[in-house]
Enzyme design. Structure first.
Site, PDB file in Angstrom:
ATOM      1  N   GLU A 154      10.850 -14.294 -19.176  1.00  0.00           N
ATOM      2  CA  GLU A 154      10.521 -12.895 -18.912  1.00  0.00           C
ATOM      3  C   GLU A 154       9.479 -12.381 -19.912  1.00  0.00           C
ATOM      4  OE1 GLU A 154      10.767 -10.960 -16.604  1.00  0.00           O
ATOM      5  OE2 GLU A 154      10.636  -8.945 -17.392  1.00  0.00           O
ATOM      6  N   LYS A 167       3.547  -2.682  -7.403  1.00  0.00           N
ATOM      7  CA  LYS A 167       4.956  -2.547  -7.760  1.00  0.00           C
ATOM      8  C   LYS A 167       5.870  -3.122  -6.692  1.00  0.00           C
ATOM      9  CE  LYS A 167       8.143  -1.046 -10.499  1.00  0.00           C
ATOM     10  NZ  LYS A 167       8.284  -1.855 -11.716  1.00  0.00           N
ATOM     11  N   CYS A 199       0.863  -1.176   0.000  1.00  0.00           N
ATOM     12  CA  CYS A 199       0.000   0.000   0.000  1.00  0.00           C
ATOM     13  C   CYS A 199       0.896   1.221   0.000  1.00  0.00           C
ATOM     14  CB  CYS A 199      -0.876   0.021   1.242  1.00  0.00           C
ATOM     15  SG  CYS A 199      -1.856  -1.465   1.407  1.00  0.00           S
ATOM     16  N   LYS A 244       5.882 -10.878 -18.827  1.00  0.00           N
ATOM     17  CA  LYS A 244       5.430  -9.527 -19.218  1.00  0.00           C
ATOM     18  C   LYS A 244       4.040  -9.604 -19.832  1.00  0.00           C
ATOM     19  CE  LYS A 244       7.371  -7.408 -17.538  1.00  0.00           C
ATOM     20  NZ  LYS A 244       8.472  -7.727 -16.672  1.00  0.00           N
ATOM     21  N   HIS A 297       8.873 -32.282 -24.689  1.00  0.00           N
ATOM     22  CA  HIS A 297       8.571 -33.117 -23.514  1.00  0.00           C
ATOM     23  C   HIS A 297       7.198 -32.809 -22.934  1.00  0.00           C
ATOM     24  CE1 HIS A 297      12.592 -34.732 -23.617  1.00  0.00           C
ATOM     25  NE2 HIS A 297      13.059 -33.498 -23.712  1.00  0.00           N
ATOM     26  N   TRP A 348      -3.737  -1.882  -1.488  1.00  0.00           N
ATOM     27  CA  TRP A 348      -3.684  -3.152  -2.217  1.00  0.00           C
ATOM     28  C   TRP A 348      -4.169  -4.192  -1.225  1.00  0.00           C
ATOM     29  CZ3 TRP A 348      -1.126  -7.878  -1.757  1.00  0.00           C
ATOM     30  CH2 TRP A 348      -1.119  -8.685  -2.906  1.00  0.00           C
ATOM     31  N   ARG A 405       1.863   1.362  -5.976  1.00  0.00           N
ATOM     32  CA  ARG A 405       1.992   0.398  -4.878  1.00  0.00           C
ATOM     33  C   ARG A 405       0.686  -0.347  -4.590  1.00  0.00           C
ATOM     34  NH1 ARG A 405       6.523   1.299  -1.759  1.00  0.00           N
ATOM     35  NH2 ARG A 405       5.570   0.160  -0.047  1.00  0.00           N
ATOM     36  N   ASN A 452       0.469  -0.015   6.075  1.00  0.00           N
ATOM     37  CA  ASN A 452       0.957  -0.820   4.964  1.00  0.00           C
ATOM     38  C   ASN A 452       1.628  -2.045   5.568  1.00  0.00           C
ATOM     39  OD1 ASN A 452       2.208  -1.860   2.653  1.00  0.00           O
ATOM     40  ND2 ASN A 452       3.955  -0.483   2.834  1.00  0.00           N
ATOM     41  N   GLY A 453       1.142  -3.237   5.251  1.00  0.00           N
ATOM     42  CA  GLY A 453       1.739  -4.449   5.814  1.00  0.00           C
ATOM     43  C   GLY A 453       0.650  -5.432   6.191  1.00  0.00           C
ATOM     44  N   GLU A 487       1.240 -10.510 -17.184  1.00  0.00           N
ATOM     45  CA  GLU A 487       0.891  -9.546 -16.130  1.00  0.00           C
ATOM     46  C   GLU A 487       0.156  -8.321 -16.663  1.00  0.00           C
ATOM     47  OE1 GLU A 487       4.089  -7.998 -13.701  1.00  0.00           O
ATOM     48  OE2 GLU A 487       5.469  -7.990 -15.371  1.00  0.00           O
TER      49      GLU A 487
HETATM   50  O1  M6R Z   1      11.142  -5.143  -6.543  1.00  0.00           O
HETATM   51  P1  M6R Z   1      11.538  -6.539  -6.917  1.00  0.00           P
HETATM   52  O2  M6R Z   1      12.474  -6.603  -8.047  1.00  0.00           O
HETATM   53  O3  M6R Z   1      12.046  -7.325  -5.718  1.00  0.00           O
HETATM   54  O4  M6R Z   1      10.180  -7.225  -7.341  1.00  0.00           O
HETATM   55  C1  M6R Z   1      10.103  -8.582  -7.667  1.00  0.00           C
HETATM   56  C2  M6R Z   1       8.816  -8.894  -8.414  1.00  0.00           C
HETATM   57  O5  M6R Z   1       7.710  -8.596  -7.619  1.00  0.00           O
HETATM   58  C3  M6R Z   1       8.719  -8.102  -9.722  1.00  0.00           C
HETATM   59  O6  M6R Z   1       9.824  -8.301 -10.548  1.00  0.00           O
HETATM   60  C4  M6R Z   1       7.439  -8.491 -10.477  1.00  0.00           C
HETATM   61  O7  M6R Z   1       7.536  -9.801 -10.942  1.00  0.00           O
HETATM   62  C5  M6R Z   1       7.205  -7.500 -11.627  1.00  0.00           C
HETATM   63  N1  M6R Z   1       5.833  -7.097 -11.639  1.00  0.00           N
HETATM   64  C6  M6R Z   1       7.539  -8.046 -12.951  1.00  0.00           C
HETATM   65  O8  M6R Z   1       7.252  -7.157 -13.976  1.00  0.00           O
END
Ligand code: M6R
Length: 614
Positions: free
Chosen positions: A487, A609, A2, A491, A510, A75, A27, A101-102, A494
């Site tokens: 990756e 984020k 948050c 991308k 496989h 969040w 966030r 936040n937490g 998400e």
């Molecule tokens: O801040 P961080 O690099 O530790 O975050 C790790 C993941 O949460 C972050 O890379 C997440 O997978 C992203 N949304 C990917 O785009």
């Protein structure tokens, strides 16, 4: 997960809080709220479901005056996103408002005890427990509010950054943190508060980064006083944070994600600045110079990270094993922390995180340190928690990444890992001189080569239109480009919500090959590296089953132009640097597909984020 903002000073707090919430919306963005104490010492709380803009509409026409306030963008963890569950939460008397936040892990137990005392709860959140507990202790002990907060937090298990305002003390913010970040900005007769420096930086560069188990009392007249939860006073260190407000704006791009993709050439130049010296044929990382012996003695390197950072870690493994001949394990931080991981004092741990606040990575670092490992951090967010709990490390210096989907942080992390591998290999004296020179030269050419790839943006946007129908995607690559396939798939899923899987190309036979039909788009990273012919064979296998092939190929590769349905050309480089080039079309493809599907690319559903909960 948050975002928290706060203000006390001479200005009206409302516009500062709203602007701050917009900066922190990355966030969390499922609900938002704020609390203000007006000139008559009335405490007004406003909150809504949805984004900060909904909150602004809701507050229109209502009393939004007051020179002290706290605000929150949520969040959801406990309780669905709703107006009731949004923060701030009132205490029973409505004298106190609190944001958090937490996660409070023992909230159910505390809630039961408070309910037994006659306290009624209105929300499903864990947070509401805190505000009632604090007021209950305050009234029971007839103590002051700060002591009540201390006593309450000593009963709490979990993670928190909290901020409290009390209408009986309208010039004071009380804040505390454990495992969730909190920054205090010190202005001229005014004070700011936020989950990170971005909402504060346009008002002041002087900041205090609160440490774990610290509580701060921020009073308009007496300033900031910090103590530990056990009441020991602490002299806070005031840091100067150099962050450019311009970096926090979209700069003419429709989305932060696109801006951040296009920034990558400059970002990587910054990342290499003062580290890669083409004239002197050298690569230097201060953290390697300062800890050379420890790193040279490493029996093994363990890379810990989550999400995209884990993918860059996998590339790091390939780089370090190739150049330094040190065995490397790459682990999800969340798995590492809860299994019986074997770590010894001769292991070096590399923790990778863009935000520097990921809860699982922080916990994994703590565990590795307890077992005696030396921990090297690779982070982007300056002043975040991970650089403060690691023994040493390197920042990636790519500037703030606002889009939830990580792009420039990924290439920045891979660049730092490349420099790490080269500098350590040189220190170990095991890399051939010519190879070292070739690598430095090629590394220095990467920003220009990325610029060339970015020229295909329009073509990739057209390609994206063809594939918006897809419900699944497969991404395939080998060697250094296998993590790029992972990756690329991450991308896409998400931000476009299309299901996508990344595989080593040879693994396809496989199992995943069963999925291939004329509907299935398959993205191949098929550059002319040492595994090229093998990837081409895998492509033939897909072609034979009528899969629709999108291939990332090197310029002038006519063979694949015929075999694939669509090709995106990228410049050639050495195998080990290909991820820096081939990941760019992956980012653009995901971005444009998501835009075509009308998705919110910067703030995809259910994501945040900074993942500060486990
Ligand atoms: O801040 P961080 O690099 O530790 O975050 C790790 C993941 O949460 C972050 O890379 C997440 O997978 C992203 N949304 C990917 O785009």
């Amino acid at each position: 997960m948050c975002g928290i903002v706060g203000y006390v000073g001479k200005q009206q707090a409302y516009p500062i809080l709203i602007k701050g919430l917009h900066r922190l919306e990355y966030r969390g963005y499922d609900s938002a709220g704020l609390a203000l104490i007006n000139a008559n010492d009335e405490l007004n709380v406003y909150k809504t479901k949805g984004k900060v803009v909904n909150l602004e509409h809701f507050v229109e026409g209502k009393d939004s005056t007051g020179c002290i306030g706290i605000a929150h963008t949520r969040w959801a963890t406990h309780g669905e996103p709703s107006q009731i569950n949004a923060h701030p939460h009132y205490s029973k008397t409505k004298n106190i408002a609190l944001i958090h936040n937490g996660i409070i892990e023992n909230y159910a137990d505390l809630k039961k005890k408070l309910q037994a005392k006659g306290i009624e709860f209105v929300s499903d959140t864990d947070t509401e427990v805190l505000v009632h507990l604090i007021e209950y202790i305050y009234q029971r002990d007839k103590s002051n509010m700060v002591t009540a907060v201390q006593v309450a937090l000593n009963q709490v298990i979990g993670a928190y950054a909290i901020a409290i305002i009390d209408r009986n003390n309208p010039e004071t913010l009380i804040v505390a943190r454990k495992s969730s970040p909190l920054v205090i900005g010190i202005g001229d007769g005014e004070f700011f508060l936020a989950s990170d420096a971005s909402p504060i930086v346009e008002y002041t560069k002087q900041m205090i980064f609160l440490d774990n188990d610290e509580i701060a009392v921020i009073n308009l007249k007496s300033g900031v006083k910090v103590k530990k939860l056990n009441n020991v006073e602490v002299t806070p260190e005031i840091k100067e944070v150099m962050l450019d407000v311009g970096q926090l704006e979209k700069g003419g791009y429709p989305h932060f994600m696109l801006k951040e993709i296009f920034e990558q050439p400059e970002c990587l130049i910054n990342c290499m600045k003062g580290r890669v010296n083409v004239d002197l044929n050298d690569v230097k990382l201060a953290a390697i110079i300062d800890n050379k012996q420890t790193l040279l003695n490493a029996n093994r390197i363990v890379i810990l990270a989550c999400g995209t950072s884990w993918h860059s870690g996998l590339i790091g493994k390939y780089l370090i094993e190739t150049f330094c001949k040190i065995p490397v394990d790459v682990e999800y931080a969340s798995e590492f922390r809860y299994r019986n991981s074997v770590i010894s004092p001769n292991d070096v741990v590399i923790a990778i995180s863009q935000s520097g606040e990921t809860a699982d990575t922080l916990a994994a670092i703590e565990l590795a340190r307890e077992k005696g490992a030396f921990v090297y951090g690779i982070c982007n967010a300056v002043g975040s928690s991970i650089p403060r709990v690691t023994h040493t490390g390197s920042y990636i210096h790519v500037g703030p990444e606002i889009g939830v989907a990580s792009t420039k942080a990924f290439t920045g992390q891979v660049t730092v890992l490349t420099m790490f591998a080269l500098a350590l290999a040189k220190a170990k004296n095991i890399i051939e001189h010519d190879k070292f020179l070739e690598m430095i030269k090629e590394l220095s050419l990467i920003p220009d080569k990325i610029r060339e790839v970015l020229k295909h943006n329009d073509k990739i946007a057209d390609l994206a239109k063809i594939f918006t129908y897809a419900r699944n995607f497969i991404y395939l690559g080998r060697g250094y480009c296998f993590p790029v396939a992972l990756e690329g798939a991450l991308k896409l899923k998400e931000i476009s919500y299309i299901h996508a899987e990344g595989y080593p190309a040879a693994e396809m036979k496989h199992g995943p090959i069963a999925l291939i039909d004329e509907e299935m788009p398959v993205v191949f990273i098929a550059t002319q590296n040492s595994l090229y012919e093998k990837v081409v064979s895998n492509m033939q296998e897909v072609k034979a089953r009528k899969g629709r092939i999108i291939a990332i190929v090197n310029k002038g590769d006519h063979k694949l132009q015929e075999l694939a349905d669509y090709c995106i050309e990228v410049p050639a480089t050495v195998d080990s640097l290909e991820p820096l080039i081939t990941s760019i079309p992956m980012q653009l493809l995901a971005y444009h597909i998501a835009v075509c599907k009308g998705k919110n690319v910067d703030q995809p559903r259910n994501l945040a984020k900074s993942v500060t909960v486990e």
